[in-house]
Every structure is written in structure tokens, then in C-alpha cells.
Design a protein around this motif. Structure first.
Motif, mmCIF file in Angstrom:
data_model
loop_
_atom_site.group_PDB
_atom_site.id
_atom_site.type_symbol
_atom_site.label_atom_id
_atom_site.label_comp_id
_atom_site.label_asym_id
_atom_site.label_seq_id
_atom_site.Cartn_x
_atom_site.Cartn_y
_atom_site.Cartn_z
ATOM 1 N N SER A 103 0.824 -1.207 0.000
ATOM 2 C CA SER A 103 0.000 0.000 0.000
ATOM 3 C C SER A 103 0.859 1.259 0.000
ATOM 4 C CB SER A 103 -0.944 0.003 1.198
ATOM 5 O OG SER A 103 -0.199 0.001 2.414
ATOM 6 N N SER A 104 1.888 1.328 0.875
ATOM 7 C CA SER A 104 2.753 2.500 0.885
ATOM 8 C C SER A 104 3.658 2.505 -0.340
ATOM 9 C CB SER A 104 3.584 2.556 2.167
ATOM 10 O OG SER A 104 4.405 1.409 2.282
ATOM 11 N N GLY A 105 4.071 1.324 -0.836
ATOM 12 C CA GLY A 105 4.881 1.252 -2.043
ATOM 13 C C GLY A 105 4.166 1.836 -3.241
ATOM 14 N N ARG A 106 2.895 1.566 -3.356
ATOM 15 C CA ARG A 106 2.111 2.120 -4.456
ATOM 16 C C ARG A 106 2.069 3.643 -4.371
ATOM 17 N NH1 ARG A 106 -2.638 3.889 -3.978
ATOM 18 N NH2 ARG A 106 -3.056 2.650 -2.094
ATOM 19 N N ARG A 107 1.874 4.179 -3.193
ATOM 20 C CA ARG A 107 1.830 5.631 -3.041
ATOM 21 C C ARG A 107 3.189 6.269 -3.342
ATOM 22 N NH1 ARG A 107 0.409 7.132 2.432
ATOM 23 N NH2 ARG A 107 0.972 5.021 3.101
ATOM 24 N N TYR A 108 4.257 5.571 -2.953
ATOM 25 C CA TYR A 108 5.584 6.105 -3.235
ATOM 26 C C TYR A 108 5.845 6.145 -4.740
ATOM 27 C CZ TYR A 108 10.636 6.720 -3.263
ATOM 28 O OH TYR A 108 11.907 7.193 -3.508
ATOM 29 N N ARG A 109 5.432 5.094 -5.447
ATOM 30 C CA ARG A 109 5.617 5.086 -6.892
ATOM 31 C C ARG A 109 4.827 6.223 -7.547
ATOM 32 N NH1 ARG A 109 5.372 -0.466 -5.806
ATOM 33 N NH2 ARG A 109 3.161 -0.589 -6.377
ATOM 34 N N GLU A 110 3.651 6.500 -7.036
ATOM 35 C CA GLU A 110 2.867 7.623 -7.553
ATOM 36 C C GLU A 110 3.610 8.936 -7.320
ATOM 37 O OE1 GLU A 110 -0.806 7.331 -5.502
ATOM 38 O OE2 GLU A 110 -1.560 5.636 -6.688
ATOM 39 N N LEU A 111 4.262 9.065 -6.153
ATOM 40 C CA LEU A 111 5.007 10.284 -5.846
ATOM 41 C C LEU A 111 6.186 10.443 -6.798
ATOM 42 C CD1 LEU A 111 5.780 11.791 -2.438
ATOM 43 C CD2 LEU A 111 7.726 11.280 -3.902
ATOM 44 N N VAL A 112 6.946 9.379 -7.039
ATOM 45 C CA VAL A 112 8.105 9.435 -7.933
ATOM 46 C C VAL A 112 7.673 9.817 -9.347
ATOM 47 C CG1 VAL A 112 9.934 8.054 -9.017
ATOM 48 C CG2 VAL A 112 9.485 7.854 -6.558
ATOM 49 N N ARG A 113 6.498 9.370 -9.761
ATOM 50 C CA ARG A 113 5.991 9.699 -11.095
ATOM 51 C C ARG A 113 5.408 11.107 -11.163
ATOM 52 N NH1 ARG A 113 3.771 4.292 -10.833
ATOM 53 N NH2 ARG A 113 1.724 5.207 -10.411
ATOM 54 N N GLY A 114 5.352 11.787 -10.038
ATOM 55 C CA GLY A 114 4.808 13.138 -10.007
ATOM 56 C C GLY A 114 3.315 13.187 -9.861
ATOM 57 N N GLU A 115 2.661 12.066 -9.489
ATOM 58 C CA GLU A 115 1.204 12.026 -9.376
ATOM 59 C C GLU A 115 0.722 12.473 -8.005
ATOM 60 O OE1 GLU A 115 0.179 8.041 -10.348
ATOM 61 O OE2 GLU A 115 1.028 8.147 -12.383
ATOM 62 N N ARG A 116 1.613 12.641 -7.072
ATOM 63 C CA ARG A 116 1.270 13.190 -5.758
ATOM 64 C C ARG A 116 2.501 13.945 -5.258
ATOM 65 N NH1 ARG A 116 -0.614 10.087 -1.476
ATOM 66 N NH2 ARG A 116 -1.724 8.631 -2.824
ATOM 67 N N GLU A 117 2.322 14.861 -4.326
ATOM 68 C CA GLU A 117 3.414 15.698 -3.847
ATOM 69 C C GLU A 117 3.988 15.231 -2.516
ATOM 70 O OE1 GLU A 117 4.652 18.229 -5.613
ATOM 71 O OE2 GLU A 117 3.198 17.789 -7.209
ATOM 72 N N ARG A 118 3.221 14.419 -1.784
ATOM 73 C CA ARG A 118 3.650 14.103 -0.422
ATOM 74 C C ARG A 118 2.981 12.808 0.029
ATOM 75 N NH1 ARG A 118 5.370 17.524 3.898
ATOM 76 N NH2 ARG A 118 4.769 16.754 5.974
ATOM 77 N N MET A 119 3.665 12.053 0.889
ATOM 78 C CA MET A 119 3.072 10.868 1.493
ATOM 79 C C MET A 119 3.733 10.611 2.843
ATOM 80 S SD MET A 119 4.880 7.507 -0.167
ATOM 81 C CE MET A 119 4.464 6.613 1.325
ATOM 82 N N SER A 120 3.016 9.903 3.715
ATOM 83 C CA SER A 120 3.547 9.535 5.030
ATOM 84 C C SER A 120 3.190 8.083 5.318
ATOM 85 C CB SER A 120 2.967 10.430 6.127
ATOM 86 O OG SER A 120 3.373 11.763 5.951
ATOM 87 N N ALA A 121 4.051 7.421 6.071
ATOM 88 C CA ALA A 121 3.806 6.025 6.452
ATOM 89 C C ALA A 121 4.741 5.664 7.597
ATOM 90 C CB ALA A 121 4.032 5.087 5.274
#
Length: 617
Positions: A103-121
Motif C-alpha cells: 500500500s505504501s509502495g504504491r503511493r511512493y511510486r505515484e510520488l516518484v511519477r509526479g502524481e502526488r506531492e507528499r506521502m507519510s507512512a
């Protein structure tokens, strides 16, 4: 620093990615190479110096990660979390630092692709020494001058101690402090999970999921506490828990829990049928019956076990536990030291008893009961001397219920007290009506009196109040009490009956010959009538006396009882009369009155009224 822009030209990085710099606006950079110009360059270098100092000296872990998931740079605080030096970090892959988790890996990949600006886990970090380190990770995307993803700035707060404290609190919340077994809360969480779709312990597709439960209660544990002390009892519980956990907990789909006191449960969340659960119950009993060495004592215990097994579909956790509790009760009541498999019919009967017990008192208040009457006929003259009052329940769903369906339940629950008082008053009021219409008949009414009415209420005061309210003379009321209740231990029943007899109320011993049958009591009891149980009257069924040895003996017993009763000034009533032969032969013994279907079945007051009216003609 989400949204920050970095120069894209590598010659300004000196072979390594440069640290993020404050945004000075497009006019502060060379259009051809992107380098800062003029005073802006000096300001940028000063800001970069301050950032690098903070990056190195701050107590929280920080690192920069490129879009290729390789570490660009990490600060000393973060390196210390991993048991490393800062120089070890550049070039490490992110998966070598934190455990992957989808779940956090998916969000991190979205961040690297520029699809989100920030994440926490919250992530588990990989310490060089192998021990567990937890960090609260916040990742912020940094973009280049063109707005494309450039790298990620990660901050990491060490929360290892907080996690350990949380784990300890969670463990304490879900485990019994004495035995260390999962507790009632953990048991119910696991049970609820077993009934949810997609539970991991369930069988494969196409198989109907099933669940089973062995509900274990130690026999005689209270006696161990009382004789050897609670400290020995506690040590025994620990030993029992250890044996159960060692022998039965380490199998797929099983949970061994302590539910409280001396009660344990073995939950099987992927059961394959009754046989598996009954075999398990037998193994549990065998394991627990082996002696325990506790505090210098060699203790042998047994267990009663309730066993329930069923498909998950169509049932609920509440149903399962309720039926397991009922089945454990059956094991106890059937003699203990045994397992009992849930029986739906027996469960339905118990449920009906519970529903009746719950509804009894409100039913009295709602007027759902009625009284039927059966005549007591004199054997010498064939006339009605009195009636026996028999209560019926007009249950709104189950129809008309006979006394054997609810009187034992009423006695167990205590509802017999208000019900008995209502029956007494209704019977006395009806008998007063007969007295007013047929004064010459002097027909009395016989009302059953339960022992609990004597123990749980002031029956003497109740009877006096009813007689005063209805206007029925005391001589026309007879109270029946069974022989075992009358002659059992304790003096209160005798005192109450003596007070009633002193008021002029007649006292009858019901079912005489089936209880203590202590004839020596008869001369000292405030008794007026003996009612012979129907089993003795069967001897008089045939017209020919002494059809076989047993019947001949019963005839002699009845004759002897009648003679003894008359010698003591008592009358005798025979119950269960079914034919004329019985009437004639009982008359020859001197028996006074009789009742039974030969004369009339219990019926409405109007049926007795009709009989009394016919006698008058």
C-alpha cells in the motif's frame, strides 16, 4: 520541500546531485545553463550553505532519493538509525533501507511519477545489526526547473520505542495476565474474523466454510481454591493453560484462549466437521486428566466440554457462543467429566424453556392464564364433593399449554409466586359462585401449592387475604402440597401449613406414596387428606382382584393406606380413575373420593356448574 525547483544542468553539481536551493525566480538563472547570476548566485550559495548545515546537524533523519530509487545523500541522524555512516548511504537502493509494503509502495511510486506531492507512512527500517527499528517516514517530491520530478526529500522520525510501547499495550489488551493465553477480547476478535468473507483461515474455493468451538470448564475448581488456597488455584490455571497451549494452539486455524475463571476455549476457524471437533474434545479431556504437579501437590482434574460445529453461513458468532454455553451446561448437568455435542432439538427445547420463563410474569399481568376444574367425586354416593383447580396458559404463539409445560419453569424462575396467587384467587372466586348457586353442595376447591410459594412469600397472609376478598369460607379451600416438599428438610413448610390448618383450610398431601412415605409423620402433620398417586390405582384397573403379583401388592398397599388414614382421621382421594371397575374396587377399600377421566376431564367452570345442577334434580 514539495514543489521546489532544481537546476537541471549537471555541470553545476560537481558530479553529485546538488542540494535543493531556494527558488529565486527565472530571472536569477542563465537561460543557457541554468546557473545563478549576479547577487542571486551569492544568495543561493548562502541559502544552500545554511540548508546543508541544517541537513547535517538536525536530529531527525533526512535523505534525498533520486527517481531511480537510489539514495543521493543521507544525514548522520538517518545513518545512525541504520547503524551506518553517512558515507555508506549514497547509492543504496530504497529497498535496502525499508521493508517493502504494497500500500505504501504504491503511493511512493505515484510520488516518484509526479502524481502526488507528499506521502507519510510508518515503516520498518533495515538496521545493519538486524534488530527492529521503526520510523515515521514523510516523503516530499522535489521538481526541477521545468516542473518534472527531480528527487524526493525524505524525513524519518525514530518511533521504535513508541511502537514497542504500543505493542506491549496491545499485547496486554489481548492476553490474560495470569496464563498469557489470548483473552476473551482476542477470542471474540478471532471469532468475528472467522465469520467475515475472505477470512484467511477458511478452506479453498468451492468448500463451505465451517467453524467449531470446544468450550472447556474445569470440574471442581472452586473446591481446589477453597481447600488449598487461591495461590494454588492460580498455579493450576497456569499449568492447564500451558498444557493446552503446548498441545493444541500450534495448528492452523486454531486459537486457545482463557475466557475467564476456569473457562477456556479452543476455536477452530477452518473446521472440517463434527468428527474433528469431537475428536479434539476427547483429546482435550485426555490431556487435562493427566495429573498436574502444582506447589507440591499432585492434582487431578476433569473437564466438562461443550462442542459446537457448523457452517459459517446461516450462523453468527453470538449463536455459536450461546450454543456452546448451553452445551457446556448439558455436560455439567449430565454428570461432568464429559464432552457433549450440540443437539439442535435439545437446544430448541432449552430456548423454548427460556422464552417461557421470560414471558411467565408478563403473561400473568396480561391475563393469559385460565383455570380448568376436574370434579372430585365421592365413591360412596357418586356426587361431586369438590373440584381440583388446574391452570392452563393461553400462549399467544404456542396455543393452550398444560401445567407440565410451564409449572416446573415457573418454580425454577420464581414466577410460581404471582401465578400461584392468581390461581388461588381465581379458584376461590369461582368456588364462591358455586356456593352461592348450590349452597347444599358445599363443594370445596383443591389448589396446588408449590414449596417455593411457602419459601418466597407469606403464603399464610396471602391465603387469608384471598379468602377475605372472595368471601369463600376457609373450610371450602384445600391446598395440595407434594409429599417430598412437605416432608423435606426445614421447618418452615410445616409451620406455614399448621397456621393454614388453624385457619380452617384443608391440607392434602399430593402424590402420596411417591416421596418419603414416612408414615410416622402423618400423626404429627396438619393434614386432612391423602391423594394416592395414579400408579397405585392401576392395580384396580381389572375387574378381577390380584391379576398379577405386583397388582396384588399394590391393592394391599392401597387398602392399608386407606385404613391407616381413616384411623388417623384423614380422608383418601384416588387419582387417575379410568373405568368403572376401578371405581367399584376402590369403593370396597373404603377410599373416600376419586378423580379421573372416567368422571370428567378438566374443563371450564360451566362444565362443573352443569354437573352440580344435575345433582340438584
Amino acid at each position: 520541500m514539495p514543489g521546489r525547483n532544481l537546476g537541471a544542468d549537471a555541470h553545476h553539481r560537481g558530479g553529485r546531485p546538488e542540494t535543493p536551493r531556494p527558488d529565486t525566480g527565472p530571472q536569477g538563472f542563465c537561460e543557457s545553463c541554468g546557473s545563478p547570476t549576479g547577487g542571486d548566485a551569492e544568495a543561493l550559495r548562502a541559502g544552500e550553505s545554511r540548508f546543508r548545515a541544517a541537513f547535517s546537524d538536525v536530529g531527525i533523519g533526512m535523505l534525498l532519493i533520486g527517481t531511480d530509487n537510489l539514495v543521493i545523500e543521507g544525514n548522520p541522524a538517518f545513518a545512525a538509525m541504520l547503524g551506518r555512516e553517512s558515507a555508506d548511504l549514497p547509492g543504496m537502493h530504497v529497498r535496502d533501507i525499508v521493508d517493502p509494503e504494497e500500500s505504501s509502495g504504491r503511493r511512493y511510486r505515484e510520488l516518484v511519477r509526479g502524481e502526488r506531492e507528499r506521502m507519510s507512512a510508518e515503516k520498518r527500517l533495515k538496521h545493519r545489526g538486524g534488530h527492529e527499528v521503526w520510523g515515521r517516514v514523510t516523503a516530499s517530491l522535489i521538481r526541477d526547473g521545468r516542473g518534472a520530478p527531480h528527487c524526493t526529500l525524505v524525513t524519518v522520525e525514530d518511533i521504535t520505542e513508541q511502537r514497542r510501547l504500543g505493542d506491549r499495550l496491545a499485547y496486554q489488551a489481548l492476553h490474560d495476565p495470569l496464563t498469557r493465553l489470548p483473552n476473551r477480547t482476542a477470542f471474540y476478535e478471532r471469532l468475528e474474523s472467522a465469520f467475515k468473507p475472505g477470512d484467511q483461515d477458511r478452506p479453498g474455493a468451492g468448500e463451505e466454510p465451517r467453524v467449531g468451538l470446544c468450550y472447556v470448564d474445569l470440574d471442581g475448581f472452586a473446591a481446589i481454591n477453597e481447600t488449598l488456597g487461591h495461590h494454588v488455584g492460580d498455579q493450576l490455571l497456569v499449568a492447564v493453560a500451558a498444557r493446552l497451549e503446548r498441545g493444541f494452539a500450534h495448528q492452523d486455524g486454531r486459537l486457545v484462549a482463557r475466557l475467564g475463571g476456569d473457562e477456556f476455549a479452543v476455536l477452530v476457524t477452518a473446521s472440517d466437521g463434527d468428527r474433528q471437533l469431537t475428536d479434539l474434545a476427547a483429546e482435550l479431556m485426555e490431556a487435562l486428566e493427566r495429573p498436574f504437579e502444582v506447589a507440591g501437590h499432585r492434582l487431578t482434574v476433569t473437564a466438562s466440554i461443550g462442542v459446537v460445529e457448523r457452517p459459517v453461513h446461516g450462523s453468527t458468532p453470538t449463536d455459536l457462543v450461546r450454543d456452546a454455553d448451553s452445551t457446556l451446561y448439558w455436560s455439567k448437568s449430565d454428570g461432568r467429566a464429559r464432552w457433549t455435542l450440540y443437539d439442535r432439538d435439545r437446544g430448541a427445547d432449552q430456548l423454548t424453556r427460556h422464552l417461557l420463563a421470560t414471558a411467565l410474569r408478563p403473561a400473568v399481568e396480561r391475563g393469559e392464564f385460565l383455570v380448568e376444574y376436574q370434579p372430585l367425586v365421592g365413591l360412596a354416593d357418586g356426587t361431586v364433593h369438590g373440584t381440583e383447580a388446574l391452570v392452563r396458559w393461553r400462549h399467544p404463539r404456542l396455543g393452550l399449554l398444560s401445567p407440565d409445560r410451564f409449572i416446573p419453569i415457573a418454580e425454577e424462575s420464581g414466577a410460581i409466586v404471582p401465578l400461584g396467587k392468581w390461581v388461588l384467587e381465581e379458584s376461590c372466586r369461582q368456588t364462591r359462585r358455586w356456593l352461592d348457586e348450590f349452597p347444599d353442595a358445599e363443594a370445596f376447591v383443591s389448589v396446588n401449592l408449590a414449596a417455593r410459594q411457602i419459601w418466597d412469600s407469606d403464603v399464610v397472609a396471602d391465603v387469608a387475604e384471598v379468602l377475605a376478598r372472595t368471601g369463600l369460607p376457609a373450610r371450602l379451600l384445600q391446598l395440595e402440597i407434594t409429599e417430598s416438599d412437605l416432608l423435606g428438610p426445614g421447618g418452615r413448610p410445616l409451620q406455614a401449613l399448621q397456621a393454614l390448618a388453624d385457619m380452617g383450610v384443608r391440607i392434602a398431601i399430593d402424590d402420596f406414596g411417591t416421596g418419603y412415605s414416612n408414615l410416622a409423620y402423618l400423626s404429627r402433620l396438619p393434614v386432612h387428606t391423602l391423594k394416592l398417586d395414579a400408579t397405585f390405582v392401576e392395580a384396580f384397573r381389572e375387574a378381577t382382584p390380584g391379576a398379577d403379583g405386583r397388582r396384588a401388592a399394590d391393592e394391599q398397599i392401597v387398602g392399608a393406606v386407606v385404613q391407616l388414614a381413616h384411623a388417623l382421621g384423614l380422608t383418601v382421594t384416588a387419582e387417575g380413575i379410568e373405568n368403572a371397575a376401578q371405581v367399584e374396587r376402590l369403593r370396597l377399600t373404603g377410599c373416600d373420593t376419586a378423580q379421573g377421566w372416567y368422571y370428567a376431564r378438566p374443563g371450564a367452570p360451566e362444565a362443573i356448574t352443569a354437573i352440580l345442577r344435575d345433582q340438584r334434580r
